[in-house]
Write an enzyme that holds these catalytic residues in place. Structure first.
Site, PDB file in Angstrom:
ATOM      1  CE  LYS A 261       4.494   6.333   6.152  1.00  0.00           C
ATOM      2  NZ  LYS A 261       4.599   6.407   4.685  1.00  0.00           N
ATOM      3  CG  ASP A 266       4.888   1.052   3.262  1.00  0.00           C
ATOM      4  OD1 ASP A 266       3.974   0.237   3.019  1.00  0.00           O
ATOM      5  OD2 ASP A 266       5.030   2.141   2.656  1.00  0.00           O
ATOM      6  CE  LYS A 273       6.546   0.665  -0.027  1.00  0.00           C
ATOM      7  NZ  LYS A 273       6.356   1.741  -0.992  1.00  0.00           N
ATOM      8  CG  ASP A 284       7.302   4.221   5.501  1.00  0.00           C
ATOM      9  OD1 ASP A 284       7.591   5.394   5.211  1.00  0.00           O
ATOM     10  OD2 ASP A 284       6.265   3.657   5.102  1.00  0.00           O
ATOM     11  CG  ASP A 343       3.031   1.248  -1.260  1.00  0.00           C
ATOM     12  OD1 ASP A 343       3.373   1.324  -0.059  1.00  0.00           O
ATOM     13  OD2 ASP A 343       3.841   1.250  -2.214  1.00  0.00           O
ATOM     14  CD  GLU A 345       2.160   3.279   4.055  1.00  0.00           C
ATOM     15  OE1 GLU A 345       1.965   3.195   2.823  1.00  0.00           O
ATOM     16  OE2 GLU A 345       3.224   3.687   4.534  1.00  0.00           O
ATOM     17  NE  ARG A 347      -1.328   9.243   0.507  1.00  0.00           N
ATOM     18  CZ  ARG A 347      -0.971   9.463  -0.750  1.00  0.00           C
ATOM     19  NH1 ARG A 347      -1.856   9.882  -1.620  1.00  0.00           N
ATOM     20  NH2 ARG A 347       0.280   9.271  -1.140  1.00  0.00           N
TER      21      ARG A 347
END
Ligand code: BES
Ligand code: MN
Ligand code: ZN
Length: 497
Positions: A261, A266, A273, A284, A343, A345, A347
């Site tokens: 990932k 993010d 967030k 991230d 959020d 995101e 996956r």
């Protein structure tokens, strides 16, 4: 920092560390120092709590005109001294040297009765720990005081078989640059390290013999990766798919796929967030950092295996063009996804990267690393990463590899009742389900819907371990590069024996 291995001298000078076994048993090196100091080590131990237990240390300052510092290292009982314990001793020496501004340090390695490691192996592990701890991300410091800089320049390891130790070190040394490479990636701020810049740094690894391909949004569109593209849609930075190949194993060996990932930042997107702590989301991309570091390491040590590393690189931003909650996207697999929360995101980008990896490379095993959920931190804290797998032998291999080098894993459950929670009313699935409850598990269930039949798969949720606010014996605080060594030793133990 340089490392050298030398035969054990008659007398020591400068900064020297020596080993003490449980119950204050001075080993040979420590005995010789003690003799030269007229029994000072025995007196020092008598005046404190140091007993030689594993992990303990005791430092004497300027005990003689020749010796600036003597550090006693507790090795504990014979069984206590494993590779990881030796690395920790090296890390401790590095930290101590830097804290006190020393340029050179030395350590004398004795053979320990009943210990499975040879002195040469202990010596090499001490060197590895010392080097791994001797790291600082200071690229953006313009007015460092001298005492803030790393001072340690040379570590001398005295050992009865220096040539053998040098050989053992030759096998371990490539770990250092690959771990540092990954830590640098993870530490970089998101204005510097956006998807294309990440890909550019990976492309430079071609000089080690890796085959590196980079795809932009146009190519991903052709492949139908709309789940991934939807996440990057609100960013002015182009999303990238990074494909690294190291195919130096037997022709008939099906490859191993490593998936990372790589959310370079993010914000949460439209499901924004809160401000507090959002800066953490520059890391991230820790999964992609680990995969890229591991590919670098396989190449640097010329591993005889077939491995592909695939990283989904995006930036998740709110914007007039950003993906909205409620949007439905079609993944490369053909399955449709209702995006309830922008959020969640990770996956969404991973499902397309995983599908691509399986369609193109037909891997025998697929291990994916991601800073996927805050919920895994609630469950496991910062000590272990969460592991989800459809294959018990694979998860046992990974757990054992991690335990040996200090990147620990804990297996978490999967099951049809959890899977049901992500069914959607209007699409094949939704990207969150069940509220916050079991959040790491529903995330893993989502990913499992993109695993093809016959592929041994593991998902490692590294949200709690990719960054450390306190550091450990061989990792200063900050980016840990968790996963680089885990993947490398799992591959070495499982496919190169
Ligand atoms: N990148 C985060 C997860 C994360 C949190 C990593 C803290 C490292 C530290 C991920 O994309 C995310 O936002 N997850 C959400 C999922 C939720 C919306 C279902 C979370 O964990 O809150
Ligand atoms: Mn998120
Ligand atoms: Zn994320």
């Amino acid at each position: 920092m340089k490392v050298e291995f030398l035969a054990i001298p008659k007398a020591f000078s400068g900064n020297v560390a020596a080993m003490v076994a449980a119950d204050k048993q001075l080993l040979a090196g420590a005995q010789s120092v003690d003799k030269a100091l007229g029994g000072a080590l025995g007196r020092a131990m008598a005046s404190g709590r140091f007993t030689g237990a594993k992990g303990q240390s005791l430092t004497l300052l300027a005990p003689s005109s020749r010796l600036a510092r003597v550090t006693l290292l507790g090795v504990g009982k014979p069984n206590d001294l494993d590779a990881r314990a030796a690395e920790s001793m090296g890390g401790l020496l590095s930290a101590e040297a830097n804290a006190s501004g020393q340029k050179a340090a030395s350590v004398v390695v004795d053979s320990v009765k009943g210990c499975r490691l040879s002195p040469a192996e202990i010596a090499a592990r001490i060197a590895l720990g010392a080097r791994l701890r001797n790291y600082r991300f200071d690229r953006y410091k313009t007015k460092d005081k001298p005492e803030q800089k790393l001072s340690l320049e040379k570590m001398t390891v005295y050992v009865s078989e220096p040539a053998e130790a040098k050989r053992a070190w030759g096998r371990l040394e490539p770990i250092v640059d690959s771990v540092f490479f990954a830590r640098d990636l993870v530490s970089e701020p998101a204005n510097v390290l956006y998807p294309a810049e990440f890909a550019r740094r990976a492309r430079a690894l071609a000089k080690l013999g890796l085959q590196v391909e980079i795809m932009g949004e146009a190519q991903m569109k052709k492949l139908g990766m709309h789940a991934l593209l939807g996440v990057g849609q609100g960013s002015v930075r182009d999303s990238q798919l990074l494909v690294m190949r190291w195919m130096k194993g037997p022709k008939t060996q099906k490859p191993i796929a490593l998936i990372g990932k790589g959310v370079c930042f993010d914000t949460g997107g439209i499901s924004l967030k809160p401000a507090g702590g959002m800066e953490d989301m520059k890391w991230d991309m820790g999964g992609a950092g680990a995969v890229t570091g591991a590919m670098r390491l396989l190449a640097a040590r010329k591993a005889r295996v077939n491995v592909v590393g695939i990283c989904a690189l995006v930036e998740n931003m709110p914007d007039g063009n950003a993906q909205r909650p409620g949007d439905v996207v079609k993944s490369m697999s053909g399955q449709t996804i209702e995006v309830i929360n922008t959020d969640a995101e990770g996956r969404l980008i991973l499902c397309d990267a995983m599908w691509y990896a399986q369609e193109r490379f037909k891997p025998q095993a697929m291990v994916e690393l991601s800073t996927l959920t805050g919920a895994i931190i609630v469950a496991l804290g910062h000590e272990r990463a969460g592991m989800f797998s459809n294959n018990t032998p694979l998860s046992n291999q990974l757990r054992a590899a991690g335990a040996a080098i200090g990147e620990k894993l804990w297996r978490m459950p999967l099951g049809p009742k959890y899977d049901k929670l992500i069914d959607s009313d209007i699409a094949d699935m939704k990207n969150v389900g069940g509220g916050r409850d079991g959040g790491s598990i529903t995330a893993a269930q989502f990913l499992q819907r993109f695993v093809q039949d016959g592929v041994a798969w593991a998902h490692l949720d590294i949200a709690g371990v990719a960054w450390s606010n306190k550091g450990d014996s061989t990792t200063p605080k900050g980016a840990t590069a968790y996963g680089v060594r885990l993947l490398d030793s799992w591959i070495a133990e499982t496919y190169e024996r």
